[in-house]
Design a protein around this motif. Structure first.
Motif, PDB file in Angstrom:
ATOM      1  N   ASP A   1     -44.156 -21.400  48.452  1.00  0.00           N
ATOM      2  CA  ASP A   1     -45.531 -20.907  48.422  1.00  0.00           C
ATOM      3  C   ASP A   1     -46.061 -21.012  46.978  1.00  0.00           C
ATOM      4  O   ASP A   1     -45.517 -20.404  46.057  1.00  0.00           O
ATOM      5  CB  ASP A   1     -45.499 -19.438  48.877  1.00  0.00           C
ATOM      6  N   LEU A   2     -47.110 -21.792  46.767  1.00  0.00           N
ATOM      7  CA  LEU A   2     -47.626 -22.012  45.411  1.00  0.00           C
ATOM      8  C   LEU A   2     -48.861 -21.155  45.127  1.00  0.00           C
ATOM      9  O   LEU A   2     -49.566 -21.392  44.136  1.00  0.00           O
ATOM     10  CB  LEU A   2     -47.970 -23.495  45.216  1.00  0.00           C
ATOM     11  N   THR A   3     -49.130 -20.182  45.962  1.00  0.00           N
ATOM     12  CA  THR A   3     -50.312 -19.339  45.723  1.00  0.00           C
ATOM     13  C   THR A   3     -50.057 -18.431  44.523  1.00  0.00           C
ATOM     14  O   THR A   3     -48.913 -18.224  44.093  1.00  0.00           O
ATOM     15  CB  THR A   3     -50.612 -18.459  46.943  1.00  0.00           C
ATOM     16  N   ASN A   4     -51.132 -17.834  44.062  1.00  0.00           N
ATOM     17  CA  ASN A   4     -51.031 -16.939  42.905  1.00  0.00           C
ATOM     18  C   ASN A   4     -50.064 -15.793  43.136  1.00  0.00           C
ATOM     19  O   ASN A   4     -49.406 -15.321  42.209  1.00  0.00           O
ATOM     20  CB  ASN A   4     -52.414 -16.371  42.564  1.00  0.00           C
ATOM     21  N   GLU A   5     -50.000 -15.344  44.376  1.00  0.00           N
ATOM     22  CA  GLU A   5     -49.144 -14.193  44.684  1.00  0.00           C
ATOM     23  C   GLU A   5     -47.667 -14.555  44.485  1.00  0.00           C
ATOM     24  O   GLU A   5     -46.870 -13.755  44.011  1.00  0.00           O
ATOM     25  CB  GLU A   5     -49.351 -13.728  46.141  1.00  0.00           C
TER      26      GLU A   5
ATOM     27  N   GLU B   1     -60.434 -19.242  33.333  1.00  0.00           N
ATOM     28  CA  GLU B   1     -60.294 -18.978  34.767  1.00  0.00           C
ATOM     29  C   GLU B   1     -59.569 -20.112  35.485  1.00  0.00           C
ATOM     30  O   GLU B   1     -58.860 -19.877  36.463  1.00  0.00           O
ATOM     31  CB  GLU B   1     -61.686 -18.785  35.393  1.00  0.00           C
ATOM     32  N   LYS B   2     -59.753 -21.332  34.990  1.00  0.00           N
ATOM     33  CA  LYS B   2     -59.216 -22.484  35.733  1.00  0.00           C
ATOM     34  C   LYS B   2     -57.690 -22.444  35.873  1.00  0.00           C
ATOM     35  O   LYS B   2     -57.186 -22.613  36.992  1.00  0.00           O
ATOM     36  CB  LYS B   2     -59.609 -23.788  35.035  1.00  0.00           C
ATOM     37  N   PRO B   3     -56.939 -22.231  34.793  1.00  0.00           N
ATOM     38  CA  PRO B   3     -55.478 -22.270  34.973  1.00  0.00           C
ATOM     39  C   PRO B   3     -54.951 -21.154  35.861  1.00  0.00           C
ATOM     40  O   PRO B   3     -53.875 -21.272  36.435  1.00  0.00           O
ATOM     41  CB  PRO B   3     -54.922 -22.139  33.551  1.00  0.00           C
ATOM     42  N   ARG B   4     -55.731 -20.062  35.977  1.00  0.00           N
ATOM     43  CA  ARG B   4     -55.274 -18.933  36.814  1.00  0.00           C
ATOM     44  C   ARG B   4     -55.745 -19.051  38.255  1.00  0.00           C
ATOM     45  O   ARG B   4     -55.492 -18.160  39.056  1.00  0.00           O
ATOM     46  CB  ARG B   4     -55.869 -17.618  36.282  1.00  0.00           C
ATOM     47  N   ALA B   5     -56.467 -20.123  38.569  1.00  0.00           N
ATOM     48  CA  ALA B   5     -57.151 -20.212  39.879  1.00  0.00           C
ATOM     49  C   ALA B   5     -56.158 -20.137  41.032  1.00  0.00           C
ATOM     50  O   ALA B   5     -55.027 -20.594  40.917  1.00  0.00           O
ATOM     51  CB  ALA B   5     -57.921 -21.508  39.944  1.00  0.00           C
TER      52      ALA B   5
END
Ligand SMILES: Cc1cc2nc3c(=O)[nH]c(=O)nc-3n(C[C@H](O)[C@H](O)[C@H](O)COP(=O)(O)OP(=O)(O)OC[C@H]3O[C@@H](n4cnc5c(N)ncnc54)[C@H](O)[C@@H]3O)c2cc1C
Length: 806
Positions: A597-601, A802-806
């Protein structure tokens, strides 16, 4: 001979003599200079002795200035004449590229406080009335140039060291060097044995042979250079007592100077240069010359005759022919030997009479204080990888090519292809098929950009549009880049964590998967290295840095492991390939190739995980040097093609582009990311470099006290790094351009680019802190034109990050 000394220098040519002088002046007088013949009886004695200020590198320009300042001053100090003749010099520009280069170097001269003038061709005739300047577009005049009798200048430097108590042993041949278990060096000579703390190889053309005594490859190949002196010429005697400036002429690839009533002409032939002594030189050669060969020089002598028509009729009185040391980039070697403690190089100069004093001065600072006052990266021997051995194809081909190019103008981004490729990684052919334009870095081939071959220029080239497309594609969809040419280390062992904490200026990651960008400082607070550290397990860390720092950073880590620490540093640079996938669609592309899972979470920004992508085991780092959502995938080098093919198969239909080093540099500057080597260098502390949150003063780390002391000075520091937009025409800032505030010179640029995503040129600059405030209007002198610049408070692109944390 004494049995012990703090320092032994092998070789009393211009380089060894320079170091001997400056070490004594830095307070190290327990130094022994060992020379197998007489002083300067190697290459030095037969040099033409010209000392040019003109050079396209800021730090080399600082180096050259040392000689021109020291030689005239030696007599007053030592009573021995340094053989200095101040004649000035004029270099000729014959085309627009050379004119542009002159304008760029004019700025460098201003930064190092060297007088210089751009001349109209007719002004050259005021100095050399009998010279043909019909094809000359511009002259570059440095009135403080001159030439030194090399034996006199070297003898006077040695006298300066002796006066302070340092000692010389002539007619003493070093036959063996061995490192003792306590780290000191044993030097065996035909006159006895001496043990020293520091050993310096200043053996000129013999440096590879002397290095081999300790198992050290010295990347030097000697190439034969000749100059000739005419019979007296009427045109010269007609000048009376006037000593005209030395002239450097790219068409004849030659220099001209007055030698009493004669003309001295020294061409660097641009074809077929002859190497010397690769298999070894007999130790008993002193004051030796190689046989003259005027046929070898003939095309260049004919051009010299066209430049100075009277030369066509002149008889030849003398020809001097001798070997000159050349490294693969023609810069000299000054600094530590890779992998060896307290073994130093001071050799490899192609113009050593010029460079010996500067090499000596800065090497003495390095040895005594652990840090130099200028950035010496381009002199550090560790800039050469293990592909540069003196008997290999690379070192030889490069030395010859560098010799041929002595009077050529290198254009920005220009690549030389001699000796290449050395390290082509496993996807080289695939990238080549995509149109990669290659650059060489530390032996590795790396794409500069993708498209038609570049017509290099100091102005914007045809690469401009190609780079614009790479930037746009990456920022709007996704881009893939081969970053295999980065240094990679594993630091393991039960003390790995505490070791890194002791050294790093930033807090180290606490949990496995954590990642930090950190800097390592010298004890004087200088920025010695920058690395990304990822914690993979409690006793296993993965470190990355720029490829040119591979040997430097490896030595830095290894040399700082304490005797009681259980830490192992493994260099895995060649074992691993790296692909960067960045841009808003990077998650979609990679998600289709992995179960993770590559999502932010599950995969946060600035963390790393060991996962499988396209059936390839990778260390995936969620980090992006271009400031986008993105991952770096580090995998076994042999599986790089499999990983690449899978990503391209998914990514290209979505619009993913390939990007190279030019676009990466553009995007990192748009994000205001500082780079090691340009913004971050050893003579700078984190305070001037404004490293802010990357340095944690609550922790204990090497260099903290010095950095804190600097911090306490507030705005009383000499300079501070700022970031600005620049209004340019058809060229962009590239670094080492003078910066003005209110008409006053206040600093210099360190790097720059056109920011394709933001539509303006951008630059980093070190300036006087009085003008550091965002919004301040500055001017940058580019190509001899003042261009307006404004200091920015934040990154030009995505200031909120914001972009790298998207
Ligand atoms: C024709 C010609 C013209 C040149 N013109 C210029 C010019 O105009 N300007 C300029 O700046 N440069 C010029 N150069 C280049 C310059 O001569 C060299 O770059 C410079 O002399 C290199 O100095 P070095 O100290 O490294 O080497 P060297 O002068 O060769 O000194 C090395 C010394 O080490 C000693 N040594 C070696 N091995 C041992 C050992 N085992 N034990 C003890 N001693 C040892 C040698 O005997 C030698 O004296 C010219 C060179 C040539 C050939």
């Amino acid at each position: 001979m004494q049995e012990e000394a703090q320092v032994v220098i092998i070789g009393a040519g211009a380089m060894g003599a320079g170091l001997f002088y400056y070490l004594a002046h830095e307070g190290w007088t327990d130094t022994l200079l060992i020379e197998k013949g007489e002083l300067s009886s190697g290459s030095t004695w037969h040099a033409a002795g010209l000392i040019p200020h003109f050079i396209g590198s800021l730090n080399m320009a600082k180096n050259h200035k040392v000689a021109a300042d020291l030689y005239p001053a030696l007599e007053a100090e030592t009573g021995m004449n340094g053989g200095w003749h101040e004649t000035g010099a004029i270099r000729l520009a014959l085309d627009q590229d050379q004119v542009d280069w002159f304008k760029y170097v004019h700025g460098i001269m201003e930064l190092v406080d060297n007088e210089s003038y751009l001349l109209e061709p007719k002004q050259i005739l005021e100095h050399w009335p009998f010279m043909d300047v019909s094809d000359v577009k511009m002259g570059f005049h440095t009135p403080n140039d001159g030439w030194a009798d090399p034996s006199m200048s070297s003898a006077a430097m040695v006298a300066g060291g002796r006066q302070l108590g340092a000692k010389v042993h002539k007619h003493t041949l070093v036959t063996e060097t061995n490192q003792l278990p306590d780290g000191r060096w044993e030097v065996i000579t035909d006159k006895g044995r001496v043990v020293c703390e520091h050993l310096v190889n200043a053996a000129g053309c013999y440096a590879p042979q002397v290095g081999a005594m300790a198992g050290i490859d010295v990347p030097i190949v000697s190439v034969i250079h000749q100059y000739l002196i005419t019979e007296p010429m009427k045109e010269i005697t007609d000048l009376g007592s006037f000593q005209p400036p030395i002239v450097r002429d790219p068409r004849a690839s030659a220099y001209y100077r007055r030698e009493i009533d004669s003309l001295l002409v020294g061409p660097y032939e641009r074809e077929n240069a002859q190497v010397y002594g690769i298999e070894g030189i007999d130790w008993d050669k002193h004051f030796y010359l190689t046989p003259p060969d005027l046929d070898q020089l003939m095309p260049w002598l004919i051009e010299a005759g066209n430049r100075v028509p009277a030369f066509q009729e002149a008889g030849i009185k003398t020809v001097i022919s001798g070997p000159i040391t050349h490294t693969p980039d023609s810069g000299f070697l000054m600094g530590p030997a890779t992998g060896h403690n307290n073994y130093w190089h001071c050799s490899g100069a192609s113009i050593g009479v010029t460079q010996g004093p500067g090499a000596g001065k800065y090497l003495a600072q390095w040895m005594v204080h652990g840090q130099t006052e200028i950035n010496v990266a381009e002199m550090d021997p560790r800039r050469f990888g293990d592909h540069c051995g003196p008997k290999g194809r690379y070192a030889k081909d490069k030395a010859i090519d560098e010799f041929h190019e002595m009077y050529a103008t290198r254009l920005p981004g220009e690549q030389r292809f001699a000796g290449r490729p050395q390290k082509a990684d496993t996807i080289y052919d695939r990238l080549d098929a995509k149109g990669a334009q290659w650059q060489e870095i530390f032996g590795w081939e790396r794409p500069q950009y993708f498209g038609e071959a570049e017509a290099h220029s100091f102005r914007r080239s045809n690469a401009f549009d190609a780079v614009a497309a790479e930037v746009k594609g990456t920022r709007e969809i996704a881009g893939i880049a081969d970053l295999s040419a980065f240094a990679k280390f594993e630091v393991t062992g039960s003390d790995a964590g505490s070791f890194l904490e002791r050294m790093a200026a930033n807090k180290m990651p606490v949990k496995p998967g954590g990642m930090r960008l950190t800097h390592f400082l010298t004890t004087l607070g200088g920025i010695e290295a920058e690395m990304t550290v990822t914690k993979l397990a409690d006793d296993r860390y993965y470190l990355n840095s720029g490829i040119t720092s591979e040997f430097h950073d490896r030595d830095w880590l290894v040399h700082h492991i304490a005797a009681d620490e259980e830490v192992t540093v493994t260099d895995v640079t060649e074992d691993k390939g790296i692909l960067a996938v960045a841009g808003p669609k990077s998650r979609d592309i990679l998600s289709s190739l992995t179960d993770v899972d590559l999502t932010n979470e599950s995969f946060r920004w600035l963390t790393g995980q060991e996962i499988v992508v396209a059936d390839v085991p990778v260390t995936a780092l969620r980090v992006s040097y271009v400031g986008e959502l993105g991952w770096e995938l580090h995998c076994p080098m042999e599986q790089l093609p499999q990983l690449y093919d899978a990503i391209v198969a998914v990514g290209e239909p979505m619009g993913m582009v390939h990007y190279g080093a030019y676009a990466m540099n553009c995007m990192r500057i748009e994000k205001a990311y500082k780079a090691m080597g340009s913004e971050l260098t050893t003579e700078i502390t984190p305070v001037e470099a404004d490293l802010g949150r990357f340095v944690n003063y609550d922790l204990d780390f090497q260099g903290k006290a010095a950095a804190q002391e600097r911090l306490a000075q507030g705005d009383d520091i000499e300079m501070i790094l700022v970031y600005c937009s620049v209004d340019t025409a058809n060229n962009d800032p590239r670094g080492n351009e003078p910066v003005y505030y209110d008409g006053e010179l206040v600093g210099l640029t360190t790097s720059g680019t056109f920011g394709h995503s933001v539509g303006t040129s951008l630059a980093f600059a070190y300036v006087d802190p009085k003008c550091k405030a965002p919004g301040t209007d500055l001017e940058i002198k580019m190509m001899d034109e003042m261009r307006p610049a404004k200091i920015l408070a934040d990154a030009a692109y995505d200031p909120a990050n914001e972009k790298p944390r998207a």
